[in-house]
Design a protein around this motif. Structure first.
Motif, PDB file in Angstrom:
ATOM      1  N   THR A 154     -45.604  14.946 -15.768  1.00 16.43           N
ATOM      2  CA  THR A 154     -45.240  15.612 -14.511  1.00 16.43           C
ATOM      3  C   THR A 154     -43.952  15.075 -13.895  1.00 16.43           C
ATOM      4  N   PRO A 155     -43.802  13.751 -13.665  1.00 18.43           N
ATOM      5  CA  PRO A 155     -42.555  13.283 -13.040  1.00 18.43           C
ATOM      6  C   PRO A 155     -41.325  13.548 -13.893  1.00 18.43           C
ATOM      7  N   LEU A 156     -41.447  13.433 -15.229  1.00 13.47           N
ATOM      8  CA  LEU A 156     -40.312  13.714 -16.104  1.00 13.47           C
ATOM      9  C   LEU A 156     -39.902  15.180 -16.012  1.00 13.47           C
ATOM     10  N   ASP A 157     -40.895  16.075 -16.012  1.00 15.68           N
ATOM     11  CA  ASP A 157     -40.606  17.507 -15.941  1.00 15.68           C
ATOM     12  C   ASP A 157     -39.975  17.877 -14.611  1.00 15.68           C
ATOM     13  N   LEU A 158     -40.520  17.352 -13.524  1.00 16.56           N
ATOM     14  CA  LEU A 158     -39.971  17.673 -12.202  1.00 16.56           C
ATOM     15  C   LEU A 158     -38.545  17.154 -12.066  1.00 16.56           C
ATOM     16  N   ASP A 159     -38.282  15.969 -12.614  1.00 16.87           N
ATOM     17  CA  ASP A 159     -36.931  15.416 -12.568  1.00 16.87           C
ATOM     18  C   ASP A 159     -35.974  16.265 -13.402  1.00 16.87           C
ATOM     19  N   THR A 160     -36.431  16.715 -14.555  1.00 19.67           N
ATOM     20  CA  THR A 160     -35.600  17.567 -15.418  1.00 19.67           C
ATOM     21  C   THR A 160     -35.272  18.878 -14.719  1.00 19.67           C
ATOM     22  N   LEU A 161     -36.267  19.489 -14.090  1.00 19.88           N
ATOM     23  CA  LEU A 161     -36.047  20.747 -13.377  1.00 19.88           C
ATOM     24  C   LEU A 161     -35.112  20.548 -12.192  1.00 19.88           C
ATOM     25  N   ALA A 162     -35.257  19.401 -11.512  1.00 20.70           N
ATOM     26  CA  ALA A 162     -34.390  19.123 -10.357  1.00 20.70           C
ATOM     27  C   ALA A 162     -32.934  18.992 -10.772  1.00 20.70           C
ATOM     28  N   ARG A 163     -32.680  18.612 -12.035  1.00 10.50           N
ATOM     29  CA  ARG A 163     -31.303  18.511 -12.524  1.00 10.50           C
ATOM     30  C   ARG A 163     -30.733  19.866 -12.926  1.00 10.50           C
ATOM     31  N   GLY A 164     -31.555  20.918 -12.834  1.00  9.47           N
ATOM     32  CA  GLY A 164     -31.076  22.259 -13.151  1.00  9.47           C
ATOM     33  C   GLY A 164     -31.371  22.709 -14.564  1.00  9.47           C
ATOM     34  N   ALA A 165     -32.094  21.917 -15.338  1.00  8.69           N
ATOM     35  CA  ALA A 165     -32.446  22.311 -16.703  1.00  8.69           C
ATOM     36  C   ALA A 165     -33.631  23.273 -16.684  1.00  8.69           C
ATOM     37  N   HIS A 166     -33.739  24.092 -17.735  1.00  6.24           N
ATOM     38  CA  HIS A 166     -34.845  25.038 -17.869  1.00  6.24           C
ATOM     39  C   HIS A 166     -35.911  24.440 -18.794  1.00  6.24           C
ATOM     40  N   ILE A 167     -37.174  24.665 -18.440  1.00  9.46           N
ATOM     41  CA  ILE A 167     -38.284  24.176 -19.263  1.00  9.46           C
ATOM     42  C   ILE A 167     -39.156  25.366 -19.652  1.00  9.46           C
ATOM     43  N   ARG A 168     -39.446  25.470 -20.954  1.00  9.62           N
ATOM     44  CA  ARG A 168     -40.396  26.455 -21.464  1.00  9.62           C
ATOM     45  C   ARG A 168     -41.447  25.720 -22.294  1.00  9.62           C
ATOM     46  N   ILE A 169     -42.708  25.929 -21.959  1.00  6.53           N
ATOM     47  CA  ILE A 169     -43.805  25.254 -22.664  1.00  6.53           C
ATOM     48  C   ILE A 169     -44.791  26.306 -23.151  1.00  6.53           C
ATOM     49  N   LEU A 170     -45.173  26.196 -24.411  1.00  6.29           N
ATOM     50  CA  LEU A 170     -46.148  27.110 -24.995  1.00  6.29           C
ATOM     51  C   LEU A 170     -47.412  26.320 -25.338  1.00  6.29           C
ATOM     52  N   PHE A 171     -48.501  26.602 -24.611  1.00  6.56           N
ATOM     53  CA  PHE A 171     -49.800  25.995 -24.872  1.00  6.56           C
ATOM     54  C   PHE A 171     -50.653  26.953 -25.700  1.00  6.56           C
ATOM     55  N   GLN A 172     -51.821  26.480 -26.090  1.00 13.13           N
ATOM     56  CA  GLN A 172     -52.790  27.368 -26.730  1.00 13.13           C
ATOM     57  C   GLN A 172     -53.680  28.018 -25.670  1.00 13.13           C
ATOM     58  N   HIS A 173     -54.262  29.163 -26.039  1.00 10.13           N
ATOM     59  CA  HIS A 173     -55.051  29.921 -25.067  1.00 10.13           C
ATOM     60  C   HIS A 173     -56.187  29.099 -24.461  1.00 10.13           C
ATOM     61  N   SER A 174     -56.697  28.120 -25.206  1.00  6.08           N
ATOM     62  CA  SER A 174     -57.840  27.341 -24.735  1.00  6.08           C
ATOM     63  C   SER A 174     -57.523  26.538 -23.478  1.00  6.08           C
TER      64      SER A 174
END
Length: 324
Positions: A154-174
């Motif tokens: 969570t903190p790494l992702d939020l920091d990455t997004l705050a820098r203006g980078a885009h994040i795409r994550i693909l999980f499984q349906h479960s």
């Protein structure tokens, strides 16, 4: 360190006025017992506010002089600590050149590097996450996230997004019905991330800035090590692989129809793996769901298709256009 209370201040003031008085006279002037005066004078001496007088009794020392005497050792200790900190900082800064040189060598195009050891793997992924500028694409098979994974990501992702980078994550349906994963997804989606789910994924995969990719050496044992890829040709293939699965994903917030005339995406995935001859345990592992859930889905599909065998179910599903 001793405190200077009202009693100590009274005795100190009397010693300033009457340096040669006996303890008994100071006790009489102060309203204290002889024992209390002696104990207080000892305290004042430890604070360097009194010193023995050549003519007997005690001589009072000015507070400024006493402070210099008392605090000189502490000041020396502070000075030594500051010197040690400055030295350590200089030594750390001296490594900057080595770090940048090694990093540039590691970043060389065409480099494929195998990294072993959990600490080394975490260090590489943390470094890539903290320095990425434009995008992070993730294939994340294996079912719902645990609390440790969420706390770390969570903190790494939020920091990455705050820098203006885009994040795409693909999980499984479960993961859709898993409370902790859904909470994590909601939090980073609100910050700008995109999350989808799908059925079958070939492997765990992370792509940073379309310049570096991380994938496991062994898909069955992610702790065995990872491969860090910077080769443009391999990266191009991995980017197309991610896009292939991403385009077929379902937004995490979207609702799937259940038990309608058409199969859900999860049911289609089960049918595809059934048609490939996979057993329930293998299907469960690949889809990130429990074997019991797969058994239930298979039973429902057999009933809806009016099939008496898995092979017959696959044939009828293909005839109905459910799988291709």
């Amino acid at each position: 360190m001793c405190e200077i209370d009202e009693v100590a201040a009274r005795v100190y003031r009397l010693r300033v006025l009457h340096p040669t008085d006996s303890v008994e006279l100071i006790a009489g002037r102060s309203g204290l017992t002889v024992e209390e005066v002696r104990a207080t004078e000892q305290r004042l001496a430890r604070l360097s506010l009194l010193q023995p007088s050549p003519s007997g009794g005690w001589s009072a020392v000015s507070p400024e002089t006493a402070a210099d005497t008392l605090l000189s050792a502490a000041q020396q200790d502070v000075l030594e600590r500051q010197t040690a900190i400055a030295t350590a900082r200089a030594q750390m800064h001296a490594l900057t050149g080595d770090y940048l040189e090694a990093r540039s060598m590691r970043s060389a195009k065409g480099r494929v590097e195998v990294i072993e050891g959990l600490d080394n793997i975490r260090a590489v992924i943390d470094d890539l996450a903290r320095t990425c500028k434009s995008s992070v694409d993730v294939l994340s098979p294996g079912g719902p996230l645990d609390e440790a994974a969420v706390s770390s990501a969570t903190p790494l992702d939020l920091d990455t997004l705050a820098r203006g980078a885009h994040i795409r994550i693909l999980f499984q349906h479960s993961t859709r019905k898993h409370r902790l994963t859904a909470k994590y997804a909601a939090r980073i989606t609100a910050a700008g991330a995109q999350i989808r789910t799908t059925g079958v994924m070939p492997s765990r995969l992370l792509i940073y800035d379309n310049e570096a990719a991380v994938l496991p050496v062994d898909t069955e044992d992610t702790a065995a090590g990872v491969v860090l890829v910077r080769d443009p040709a391999v990266l191009g293939f991995l980017q197309r692989l991610f896009t292939h699965h991403w385009d077929r994903g379902l937004d995490f917030t979207a609702e799937e129809e259940e038990n309608g005339p058409e199969p859900t995406q999860l049911e289609r995935d089960v049918l595809l793996l059934m048609a490939a001859g996979k057993k329930n345990e293998v299907i469960a592992h690949q889809l990130g769901v429990s074997p019991r859930s797969v058994s239930r889905i298979v039973a429902v599909l057999l009933d809806r298709l009016g099939a008496t065998s898995r092979f017959q179910a696959g044939v009828r599903a293909a005839m109905n256009g459910w799988i291709s």
